[in-house]
Design an enzyme around this catalytic site. Structure first.
Site, PDB file in Angstrom:
ATOM      1  N   PRO A   1      -1.056   6.068 -18.511  1.00 11.83           N
ATOM      2  CG  PRO A   1      -2.338   7.911 -19.094  1.00 11.83           C
ATOM      3  CD  PRO A   1      -2.174   6.898 -18.015  1.00 11.83           C
ATOM      4  CD  GLU A   2       4.367   3.905 -17.115  1.00  6.10           C
ATOM      5  OE1 GLU A   2       5.547   3.684 -17.441  1.00  6.10           O
ATOM      6  OE2 GLU A   2       3.812   3.323 -16.165  1.00  6.10           O
TER       7      GLU A   2
ATOM      8  CE  LYS B   1       5.568   9.296 -16.845  1.00  4.62           C
ATOM      9  NZ  LYS B   1       5.211   9.028 -15.435  1.00  4.62           N
TER      10      LYS B   1
ATOM     11  CG  ASN C   1       4.344   2.907 -10.212  1.00  6.13           C
ATOM     12  OD1 ASN C   1       5.413   3.124  -9.633  1.00  6.13           O
ATOM     13  ND2 ASN C   1       3.396   2.141  -9.697  1.00  6.13           N
TER      14      ASN C   1
ATOM     15  NE  ARG D   1       1.786   5.866  -8.748  1.00  7.62           N
ATOM     16  CZ  ARG D   1       2.114   6.473  -9.893  1.00  7.62           C
ATOM     17  NH1 ARG D   1       2.804   7.590  -9.871  1.00  7.62           N
ATOM     18  NH2 ARG D   1       1.746   5.956 -11.037  1.00  7.62           N
TER      19      ARG D   1
END
Length: 255
Positions: free
Chosen positions: A2-3, A51, A165, A241
């Site tokens: 989810p972004e 977000k 990311n 990440r």
């Protein structure tokens, strides 16, 4: 993952299913709000903020949720089998006569007064997909710490809200800069802001996100055919990440 684009889509689905309807079922399965009962109240709207998801409810209340890595909201019609995960992963249920919204694995779920929404989202920078978008403010925020690596600066939601990311890698690939370069050393930081806006807007209506480089380590670069590389980069919380880049298109400092 989810972004900003997927959260925007989730808000739209929730708004379509819930807004303007009276809640006939309400179940918040987190200890602090387990006794809260929203039945009998109408959902006014569901809106994204970066977000974050804000479900505004009649009576001046807002249900704030955040999906982070694994959370999701699923919408079901009467009689439809719920299929978002095992029942012990359900954190919220909001239902009306025609739809039931079920929140699975929500790491953040809290009920706040609508007038106090700033306590949960007030720290965020301009929303790339929101009405408050301001490219100049976003650029100033990014440049507050010129020594900070570009990738870390893009992920910091206090600078601009919505980049995760995946888009971090995609933005850097698009502007041909390595994510580890100090943002103050990049001669055209305004391109980062413009590209972030363009990529999130391009994906907000797509059922499947378009990615050119993320997750493609070991495969040829779509631009020059050089093998894509991956390495870890810290996010603002300190977690490592995976980051993807093309060593030819994005010349890197020593890693």
């Amino acid at each position: 993952m989810p972004e900003g684009d997927t959260v925007y889509q989730a808000a739209r689905r929730l708004h379509t299913a819930l807004a303007g309807q009276v809640l006939t079922r309400s179940d918040l399965r987190v200890p602090r709000f387990a006794t809260a009962d929203l039945t009998g109240s109408s959902v006014l709207e569901v809106t994204p903020r970066g977000k974050h998801l804000l479900t505004r409810i009649e009576g001046g209340l807002t249900l704030h949720s955040h999906l982070r890595m694994d959370g999701s909201w699923r919408i079901f019609e009467p009689g439809q089998r719920w299929n978002g995960g095992p029942s012990h992963q359900i954190r919220a249920i909001l239902g009306n006569a025609s739809h039931t919204a079920v929140g699975y694995r929500l790491p953040v779920l809290e009920l706040v007064r609508t007038q106090d929404e700033s306590t949960v989202v007030g720290h965020l920078g301009p929303d790339l997909l929101g009405p408050d978008w301001d490219a100049e403010v976003a650029l100033r925020n990014l440049l507050r710490d010129p020594a900070r690596p570009i990738g870390e600066a893009l992920l910091d939601q206090r600078n601009l809200a919505g980049v995760g990311n995946v888009f971090k890698s995609e933005i850097c690939f698009a502007v041909r800069v390595v994510p580890w370069l100090a943002i103050g050393e990049f001669p055209a930081p305004e391109r980062l802001v413009a590209t972030a806006k363009r990529l999130l807007e391009a994906n907000r209506d797509r059922p499947i996100r378009q990615a050119y480089i993320y997750g493609r380590a070991g495969r040829p670069c779509p631009r020059c055919r050089t093998t894509i590389r991956t390495a870890a980069q810290r996010d603002p919380s300190g977690r490592e990440r995976p980051t993807y880049w093309c060593p030819k298109c994005q010349p890197a400092p020593a890693l």
